[in-house]
Write a protein that holds these residues in place. Sequence first.
Motif, PDB file in Angstrom:
ATOM      1  N   LEU A  31       0.817  -1.219   0.000  1.00 17.90           N
ATOM      2  CA  LEU A  31       0.000   0.000   0.000  1.00 17.90           C
ATOM      3  C   LEU A  31       0.846   1.261   0.000  1.00 17.90           C
ATOM      4  CD1 LEU A  31      -2.956  -0.887   2.383  1.00 17.90           C
ATOM      5  CD2 LEU A  31      -2.961  -0.736  -0.102  1.00 17.90           C
ATOM      6  N   ASP A  32       2.012   1.215   0.630  1.00 15.06           N
ATOM      7  CA  ASP A  32       2.898   2.381   0.607  1.00 15.06           C
ATOM      8  C   ASP A  32       3.294   2.728  -0.820  1.00 15.06           C
ATOM      9  OD1 ASP A  32       2.910   2.800   3.368  1.00 15.06           O
ATOM     10  OD2 ASP A  32       4.532   1.348   3.659  1.00 15.06           O
ATOM     11  N   GLU A  33       3.588   1.692  -1.596  1.00 11.19           N
ATOM     12  CA  GLU A  33       3.965   1.922  -2.996  1.00 11.19           C
ATOM     13  C   GLU A  33       2.788   2.502  -3.784  1.00 11.19           C
ATOM     14  OE1 GLU A  33       5.211  -0.575  -7.003  1.00 11.19           O
ATOM     15  OE2 GLU A  33       5.420  -1.535  -5.047  1.00 11.19           O
ATOM     16  N   VAL A  34       1.613   1.958  -3.574  1.00 11.81           N
ATOM     17  CA  VAL A  34       0.436   2.433  -4.296  1.00 11.81           C
ATOM     18  C   VAL A  34       0.102   3.876  -3.908  1.00 11.81           C
ATOM     19  CG1 VAL A  34      -2.047   2.099  -4.678  1.00 11.81           C
ATOM     20  CG2 VAL A  34      -0.526   0.112  -4.581  1.00 11.81           C
ATOM     21  N   LEU A  35       0.063   4.144  -2.608  1.00  9.06           N
ATOM     22  CA  LEU A  35      -0.349   5.467  -2.143  1.00  9.06           C
ATOM     23  C   LEU A  35       0.702   6.549  -2.399  1.00  9.06           C
ATOM     24  CD1 LEU A  35      -2.096   4.472   1.200  1.00  9.06           C
ATOM     25  CD2 LEU A  35      -3.166   5.022  -0.992  1.00  9.06           C
ATOM     26  N   SER A  36       1.949   6.156  -2.525  1.00 10.76           N
ATOM     27  CA  SER A  36       2.994   7.150  -2.809  1.00 10.76           C
ATOM     28  C   SER A  36       3.139   7.426  -4.300  1.00 10.76           C
ATOM     29  CB  SER A  36       4.338   6.697  -2.228  1.00 10.76           C
ATOM     30  OG  SER A  36       4.802   5.554  -2.930  1.00 10.76           O
ATOM     31  N   ASN A  37       2.441   6.659  -5.116  1.00 11.99           N
ATOM     32  CA  ASN A  37       2.504   6.817  -6.565  1.00 11.99           C
ATOM     33  C   ASN A  37       1.138   7.303  -7.045  1.00 11.99           C
ATOM     34  OD1 ASN A  37       2.351   6.319  -9.376  1.00 11.99           O
ATOM     35  ND2 ASN A  37       3.890   4.717  -9.232  1.00 11.99           N
ATOM     36  N   VAL A  87      -6.018   3.491   3.484  1.00 11.57           N
ATOM     37  CA  VAL A  87      -6.401   4.028   2.178  1.00 11.57           C
ATOM     38  C   VAL A  87      -7.446   5.122   2.345  1.00 11.57           C
ATOM     39  CG1 VAL A  87      -7.543   3.489  -0.008  1.00 11.57           C
ATOM     40  CG2 VAL A  87      -5.750   1.977   0.875  1.00 11.57           C
ATOM     41  N   MET A  88      -8.451   4.878   3.174  1.00  7.45           N
ATOM     42  CA  MET A  88      -9.495   5.883   3.374  1.00  7.45           C
ATOM     43  C   MET A  88      -8.901   7.162   3.961  1.00  7.45           C
ATOM     44  SD  MET A  88     -12.536   3.405   4.734  1.00  7.45           S
ATOM     45  CE  MET A  88     -13.860   4.585   4.827  1.00  7.45           C
TER      46      MET A  88
END
Length: 123
Positions: A31-37, A87-88
């Motif tokens: 999730l860190d990768e997804v949310l930072s991109n 995420v929210m």
Amino acid sequence: MKCLLLVLAITIQCTLAQSETYTDRYDTVDLDEVLSNKRLTVAYIKCMLEQGRCTSEGRELKSHIVEALQNGCEKCTKAQREGMRRVMKHLIKYENNYWQQLVEKYDPTRTFTKKYEKELSSL
């Protein structure tokens, strides 16, 4: 004999309860990768909004999003519950326009999201 039947009933109930969770196949998504991109985050959001293509993870999420909102992620694994909160919180704080669009689509009366927003704002 009664004790054996009780143990068997409890075992069956526990097995059924475990099988009533969503698949944990995607619990290891970073999730860190997804949310930072931003590009990746927006791609998932557009999938949820039916404005873009979906990955297999996106399709899986989309298939359970309403139920998870309604029942407090009752069928979620621990990783999924924690991920949902992260995420929210990220969407509310950094992608509020998209958050509002998702709320409009999946909870237009704000019946469930109000609870989450209040809970997450206190963190």
